[in-house]
Design an enzyme around this catalytic site. Structure first.
Site, PDB file in Angstrom:
ATOM      1  N   ALA A 176     -10.389  -4.383  50.513  1.00 18.90           N
ATOM      2  CA  ALA A 176     -10.021  -3.645  49.310  1.00 18.90           C
ATOM      3  C   ALA A 176      -8.705  -2.932  49.560  1.00 18.90           C
ATOM      4  O   ALA A 176      -8.193  -2.923  50.684  1.00 18.90           O
ATOM      5  CB  ALA A 176     -11.113  -2.630  48.984  1.00 18.90           C
ATOM      6  N   LYS A 177      -8.185  -2.317  48.483  1.00 19.75           N
ATOM      7  CA  LYS A 177      -6.894  -1.650  48.609  1.00 19.75           C
ATOM      8  C   LYS A 177      -6.917  -0.557  49.667  1.00 19.75           C
ATOM      9  O   LYS A 177      -5.905  -0.216  50.246  1.00 19.75           O
ATOM     10  CB  LYS A 177      -6.479  -1.056  47.258  1.00 19.75           C
TER      11      LYS A 177
END
Ligand code: GLU
Length: 285
Positions: free
Chosen positions: A251-252
């Site tokens: 994920a980011k």
């Protein structure tokens, strides 16, 4: 038919390996077929999107060698396009204003046993769908904050049965009620992701939508909107999401997974692309 693909990032952070893989799929599919590859900046959320992030994403795409065709379309410059389409749907009685706050919705859901759930959580309980025309008008006249929702049951009845084709998953029967009465125009912007993406893919002549399979549920309502608006339905290729060896999705928040971090660590563009393809299960180590 000439193939047109696109990569449509939201500029809310640096480009990370997961999005870079999406970009690679779109770019590669277009280039191997002599087609067109477009880049579109999905910045309708003007409070969360940052111009710095947009510039760094474009710089990273260039560094990776993913050249695009024509100018970059920035959604925040096209609110009028989405507004026109919204008005068309509204004139057909397919939308309604919703004045509920998040707290109102949560209360209503808690009070109703067995509220239907979709992939994004419980469906909107339909409170404002039941307002009379007079009540709606009075609240709009009073300037009450509101978003616009699609009346999904009405829309489904108008659209009739439909399906779409995904290259990996095959023929998928449309489920128009999957997201319930979803927001089609937010309180703060005259559009939503679902509306903007549908309008843009149509206006830009996209023939193959390549994106992560986390967006697959949304495709059901994008195709619903295409049916309502008389747009062609493109072909879809929802790809696997990148996972680490334990199967956890990136994920980011995984900072070392940004393209910038990998470039600084000395990886070449090809090494970054190969790494993404390996983590997507496309290349064996
Ligand atoms: N802006 C969306 C994202 O960044 C793109 C999804 C799509 O390609 O439709 O997740």
């Amino acid at each position: 038919m000439k193939i047109v693909t696109r990569f449509a990032p939201s500029p809310t952070g640096e480009l990370h390996l997961g999005s870079a893989y999406s970009a690679w799929v779109g770019w590669h599919r277009a280039r191997e077929a002599g087609g067109t590859f477009l880049v579109r900046i999905e910045d309708i959320d003007v409070r969360r999107c940052r111009r710095d992030d947009e510039l760094s994403i474009l710089a990273d795409l260039k560094w990776l060698g993913f050249d695009w065709d024509g100018p970059v379309r920035r959604q925040s410059e096209h609110f009028a396009d989405y507004g026109r389409v919204l008005d068309r749907l509204d004139a057909r009685g397919l939308l309604y204003p919703c004045f509920c706050s998040r707290a109102d919705i949560a209360r209503e859901i808690a009070a109703s046993a067995g509220a239907p759930h979709g992939p994004d959580g419980p469906h909107y309980p339909g409170t404002c769908r039941h307002l009379s025309l007079e009540q709606r008008r009075a609240r709009l006249r009073a300037g009450e904050e509101h978003c616009m929702r699609l009346d999904a049951a009405k829309a489904a009845a108008e659209a009739g049965p439909y399906h779409f084709i995904d290259e990996t998953h095959g023929r998928i029967e449309g489920e128009p009620l999957l997201l319930g009465d979803f927001v089609i125009a937010r309180k703060d912007t005259p559009t939503s992701y679902h509306l903007a993406v549908t309008v843009d893919d149509h206006l830009q002549g996209v023939t193959l939508v390549t994106r992560g399979e986390d967006v697959l549920p949304s495709t059901h309502v994008h195709v619903l909107l295409q049916r309502l608006l008389g747009y062609e339905t493109p072909l879809y290729a929802h790809h696997r999401l990148l996972t680490d060896p334990t199967g956890r999705r990136f994920a980011k928040r995984d900072r070392d997974m940004t393209i910038g971090a990998m470039r600084k660590a000395g990886l070449s563009p090809q090494q970054v692309i190969d790494r993404a393809r390996r983590l997507a299960g496309e290349l064996v180590a």
